[in-house]
Structures are given as structure tokens and as C-alpha cells.
Design an enzyme around this catalytic site. Structure first.
Site, short mmCIF file in Angstrom:
data_model
loop_
_atom_site.label_atom_id
_atom_site.label_comp_id
_atom_site.label_asym_id
_atom_site.label_seq_id
_atom_site.Cartn_x
_atom_site.Cartn_y
_atom_site.Cartn_z
N HIS A 107 0.82 -1.22 0.00
CA HIS A 107 0.00 0.00 0.00
C HIS A 107 0.85 1.27 0.00
O HIS A 107 0.61 2.17 0.81
CB HIS A 107 -0.94 0.02 1.22
CG HIS A 107 -1.92 -1.10 1.24
ND1 HIS A 107 -2.56 -1.53 2.39
CD2 HIS A 107 -2.40 -1.89 0.24
CE1 HIS A 107 -3.37 -2.53 2.09
NE2 HIS A 107 -3.29 -2.77 0.80
N PRO A 108 1.83 1.42 -0.91
CA PRO A 108 2.63 2.65 -0.92
C PRO A 108 1.75 3.84 -1.31
O PRO A 108 0.85 3.72 -2.14
CB PRO A 108 3.71 2.38 -1.97
CG PRO A 108 3.13 1.34 -2.86
CD PRO A 108 2.25 0.50 -1.99
#
Length: 552
Positions: free
Chosen positions: A477-478
Site C-alpha cells: 500500500h505505498p
């Protein structure tokens, strides 16, 4: 060479870029060029189309950029995976298909920032609904006519899902019937982005399928952006490479705007390569500075998670589905009927809790899985088992993205700086201990065998910290590396427009100012839907009046 001109050029056909491509070309006189470095979303490739096969795309390179971080200093200097989607659909082509929007309080917090006042939950909920078609119909919180198909868990799914939710409730946490509805906090069923025919509902399937036949949309695959072209502070076009030959440089010009939708890793990388970023750094890379913008690539955030695995005393887990001789039947049922084990991502239950009263809304997320295996399909336990994926949601740790080379095919330097604060360690220790407490509730007594991982011999803070340091992994989940806002480290304003520039926006997960409480895909799509209306000069959808739960 014949240089074409378009009203808009979109860089990246991912979760956000495909939304913009579809919405902007609804205006018949608007021409759009959509550039994607990866290939098509091959509909006959079960690896991306079958929900249960979600681990496969992460193992290869066809659909995955397969970035690695720099050695993470608080994680035993491990170089950690940072998978990102490549191909039409972007990361929605390879993600875990969890349809989770985050908590209403995430958006309420965004809206306290100067310039982001119209990002409240009431402003955003109509755009979540606009994007969604939920299989059981719409209501105050859900849509029934959007491009993204959302499937709800059905009766008759694995007994372990129900037992794990029941155990969470027995441990004293709330029950919720909809993690995207009035109350996110608690344990309950988890929705997924899967079509009624059991296929992955990527944004390529949802949005591009309705738009790709339009004469005003041009889609180029295997087109890697080299840089955005500027005339002083005005974006005038994009230079890109077709295929793998760096000499095959093409240019396209833009009349209105360049829309950068390459994601939290590549968007800052492309800005830096184009001369927009921290000026001292750009000069050190021998890049001409177009605009000094120190926040580009900073404020990088992610979710870290770990797996707590248990043996299962009854033969009810998905372990048999991992055996090669059972897979043809599973595949056939999925292929011809769109049903069975193959039609689910197997994340059909989960939840959000607060590990302590210091948090006003949940800070820990659970995904329950009725088999013991790593997310990327490795290290499957050779017997019946089940596991909880658990991790903290709003870590104070901050990382950064930096160019390593001007080569458009080179990966950037990525450092998340995971677990760099005392809060991180406290949350992960609490998460392990709470999970063990949940797993030892009566609802799981018929199923729970020995703890496989971390292993019940690990009990002290130091032992748990060591487990996290060596075994925690990214939840993929960058985000937040080109954040929205008005402060000196903000990259874009509340409409995605790059500060100090004209004709240039960033629209993807990188513009989130703070990471949300949950998976990112649904919110990335919402952001693109909302900004699409702003780009088109349309009035925003009427604000929602639906209430949401706030812990007292």
C-alpha cells in the site's frame, strides 16, 4: 516524425488513470492519450483474472514492477518487496481485490488540512458510490451502477471465516455487517472487487471496457514515459519510449493538461526525471531544474503486516486446493461457471480494531485467511491451517523515493523507513497479543491447533520485536509521496494540480496526505472520480448526509 496533439495525456493506466480516461472521454470532443508501460490485461490469463490466483502475478515480472526497497534500517537491513502493477489496470490487475475504503475519520482528518476542506467523508462518499456496483444492490453507502463490480461474501463460504469473526466478538470487539458502511470498527464480512461471473474487477475491466471503443481515446501499451515536456512552467507534452529500445523515443503534445497517474513509486520518479523536485538533488543528478518542489518523493507511507498462523484440527481449510491434483477441477468450475474456490480472493472476513484508547478510530487491520501461506504464494504450510494478517494502519514512520538514474527503465531508490518510531513497535506487540487472545476464544476451539507462527515460545517484547523485524512484510500500500495540501512539503493542491506549474496534475495514491485505515484501491478510484469532475469543470456531486460511527 508525426507528432500528435491531444487535449489530455494520461501517464499510467492504473487504478486512477483508467478512471480519468473513461470519464474524460465521455465528452465526445475531448481527445485523450493513455500511456501504459506494461502490456494489455490478457483476459485469457488466469493469473490475473482468477481471484484465487492472486499470488501468481506477484511472482513474475510480466505484471509486476517488482521493486525492492533499500535496506530497511529497522528491519534487520532487509531489502523488502515492493510489488506494483504493470499493465492495463495497474495495481488493480494484481492486488488482493479487497474492497475496503478506509475509515470516515481518515477523510475527516484530511479535510482539516488547509486547501483540503472539500475532502470530508460527506464530499467523498458520493464518489465511492459512483464507482461501485455492489452485487446485493445499493444503499446510503453503496452504489448500484458504477464500473467497479463488488462482490459480498455468500452463505456457505468457509466455516473458518465465521469462526474467526465470532472469536473477535467473543474477545470483546464489535461486530459490523459492513466494513464500508456506517461502522468500520469491528469484525465482519469483507467485500471484494470481483464480477458476478467470478472474474477480477480491475479498472481495465470496469472503466476501459466501456471507453476503449471511443474514437477520442487512444491507448498505447508498452509505452514507458521518459519525461514530461515543459515550456517554462507549462506542461506541453510527454516524451515516451515504445518497447524496450531507448532510441525509439516518441513525443505527444498536449493542449490542456498532462495527468500523471503512475502511482506512489513512479509518479515522483517521473516528476524528478522531468526536472520537478528538490533542486539540489536534481542538480546532483545532472537534471535541469524546471521547478523546485522539495516534497516530491517525500512523506512516503505504507502498511506493514505479519501473519499469525495456526494448525487446523479439522480438515476444513483450503489446504487441499494447493495440491496440484485438485486444481484442474477448481479451475474448470471457475472457468465455466464463475463459481467455487477459484472465484474468491479468500479474504472474505476481517476487521478493524483499536489496540488502545489512545486511538480515536481503528489502528489495526485484520484479514482472515482459511489457509496458512504467504501472500505471494510462498512458504505454504504442508497441512490444514489458517491465519490472520494483521498490521498497523497509520504508522508515524515516513520514507522517500529518489531517482537513482535518468534511465527511464531503472528502478528508483525506495526507503519506507518501516518501524522507525516507538509507536510502531508498541502497535505490533499489541497486535500479536490481541490476535492470540482472539485465536483462543471458544468459537475457534473446534479448529485451533498449535500456533505455527510466531510460535507460542515467543512471548517477551524483545522476542516479538525480533519476529516483526525478521518476518513482517509490506501490505503493498505505498502512498502519500506527492501529497495534497498547501504546506511547504505539499506537491499538489486539493484538485491534484502541481504547485507552481500549469497544465500538470498528479492523480493517484501518491497524493493522499496521510495513509488511510485500510486497503488503498477503492480510495484511489474515488480520488480519480472526484478529480475527473473537477477537470471537466462539472459541479461536484451533492454531499452525502449518511452518518458514520465515531467511538465515544
Amino acid at each position: 516524425m508525426n507528432i500528435k496533439e491531444y487535449d489530455y495525456i494520461i501517464i499510467g493506466a492504473g487504478s486512477a488513470g483508467n478512471v480519468l480516461a473513461a470519464r474524460l472521454t465521455e465528452d465526445k470532443d475531448t481527445t485523450v492519450l493513455l500511456l501504459e508501460a506494461g502490456g494489455p490485461d490478457y483476459r485469457l490469463d488466469f493469473r490475473t483474472q482468477m481471484p484465487a490466483a492472486l499470488a501468481y502475478p506477484l511472482q513474475g515480472r510480466r505484471y509486476n514492477w517488482a521493486y525492492l526497497t533499500d535496506p530497511e534500517p529497522h528491519m534487520n537491513n532487509r531489502r523488502m518487496e515492493c510489488g506494483r502493477g504493470k499493465g492495463l489496470g495497474g495495481s488493480s490487475l494484481i492486488n488482493g481485490m479487497c474492497y475496503i475504503r478506509g475509515n470516515a475519520m481518515d477523510l475527516e482528518q484530511w479535510a482539516t488540512h488547509k486547501g483540503l476542506e472539500n475532502w470530508t467523508y460527506a464530499d467523498c462518499l458520493p464518489y465511492y458510490k459512483k464507482a461501485e456496483t455492489r452485487d446485493i444492490g445499493g444503499n446510503d453507502y453503496h452504489g448500484d451502477s458504477g464500473p467497479v463490480s463488488v462482490a459480498t461474501p455468500k452463505n456457505g463460504n468457509n466455516v473458518l471465516f465465521h469462526a474467526m469473526v465470532e472469536a473477535g466478538v467473543q474477545a470483546g470487539y464489535p461486530r459490523t455487517d459492513d466494513l464500508n458502511g456506517y461502522q468500520q470498527e469491528g469484525f465482519g464480512p469483507m467485500d471484494r472487487t470481483v464480477t458476478p461471473k467470478g472474474r477480477r474487477s480491475s479498472t481495465a475491466r470496469g472503466y476501459l471496457d466501456m471507453a476503449k471503443g471511443r474514437p477520442n481515446l487512444t491507448i498505447l501499451t508498452h509505452a514507458t514515459t521518459n519525461k514530461i515536456l515543459f515550456n517554462q512552467k507549462q506542461a506541453i507534452g510527454v516524451e515516451y519510449i515504445i518497447g524496450a529500445d531507448q532510441n525509439n523515443l516518441q513525443r505527444a503534445l498536449v493542449k490542456r493538461e498532462v495527468l500523471l497517474c503512475a502511482g506512489a513509486i513512479a509518479s515522483p520518479q517521473i516528476l524528478q526525471r522531468s526536472g520537478v523536485g528538490q533542486s539540489t538533488f536534481l542538480k546532483s543528478m545532472d537534471i535541469d531544474v524546471v521547478h523546485d518542489l522539495p516534497g516530491v518523493g517525500e512523506n512516503l507511507q505504507d502498511h506493514l503486516e505479519m501473519y499469525l498462523q495456526y494448525k487446523c484440527k479439522q480438515p476444513v481449510s483450503l489446504y487441499p486446493a494447493l495440491k496440484w491434483y485438485n486444481q484442474p477441477a477448481i479451475g474448470a468450475e471457475w472457468l465455466f461457471n464463475g463459481t467455487g474456490i477459484g472465484a474468491s480472493n479468500q479474504f472474505e472476513a476481517g476487521g478493524f480494531i483499536r489496540s488502545s484508547d489512545e486511538f480515536k478510530w481503528p489502528n489495526i487491520q485484520y484479514h482472515f485467511l482459511p489457509v496458512a501461506i504467504n501472500y505471494n504464494g510462498s512458504n505454504a504450510v504442508k497441512e490444514h491451517g489458517f491465519q490472520a494478517h494483521v498490521g498497523s494502519m497509520r504508522s508515524p514512520s515516513r520514507g522517500r523515493i529518489k531517482l537513482k538514474s535518468k534511465d527511464p527503465f531503472a528502478h528508483p531508490s525506495i526507503l519506507f523507513n518501516y518501524m522507525s518510531t516507538e509507536q510502531d513497535w508498541r502497535e505490533f506487540r499489541d497486535a500479536i497479543r490481541i490476535t492470540r487472545e482472539i485465536m483462543h476464544q471458544p468459537a475457534l476451539d473446534p479448529y485451533r491447533g498449535d500456533e505455527i507462527s510466531p510460535g507460542k515460545h515467543l512471548q517477551t517484547d524483545a522476542e516479538l520485536d525480533d519476529f516483526v523485524r525478521n518476518h513482517a512484510e509490506t501490505a503493498y500500500h505505498p502512498s502519500c509521496s506527492c501529497k495534497m495540501g498547501e504546506d511547504e512539503m505539499a506537491v499538489v493542491d486539493g484538485q491534484g494540480r502541481v504547485h507552481g506549474m500549469n497544465g500538470l496534475r498528479v492523480v493517484d495514491a501518491s497524493i493522499m496526505p496521510l495513509i488511510i485505515t485500510g486497503n488503498l484501491n477503492a480510495t484511489t478510484i474515488m480520488i480519480a472520480e472526484k478529480i475527473a469532475d473537477q477537470i471537466r469543470g462539472r459541479e461536484a456531486l451533492p454531499r452525502s448526509t449518511a452518518p458514520f460511527y465515531v467511538a465515544s
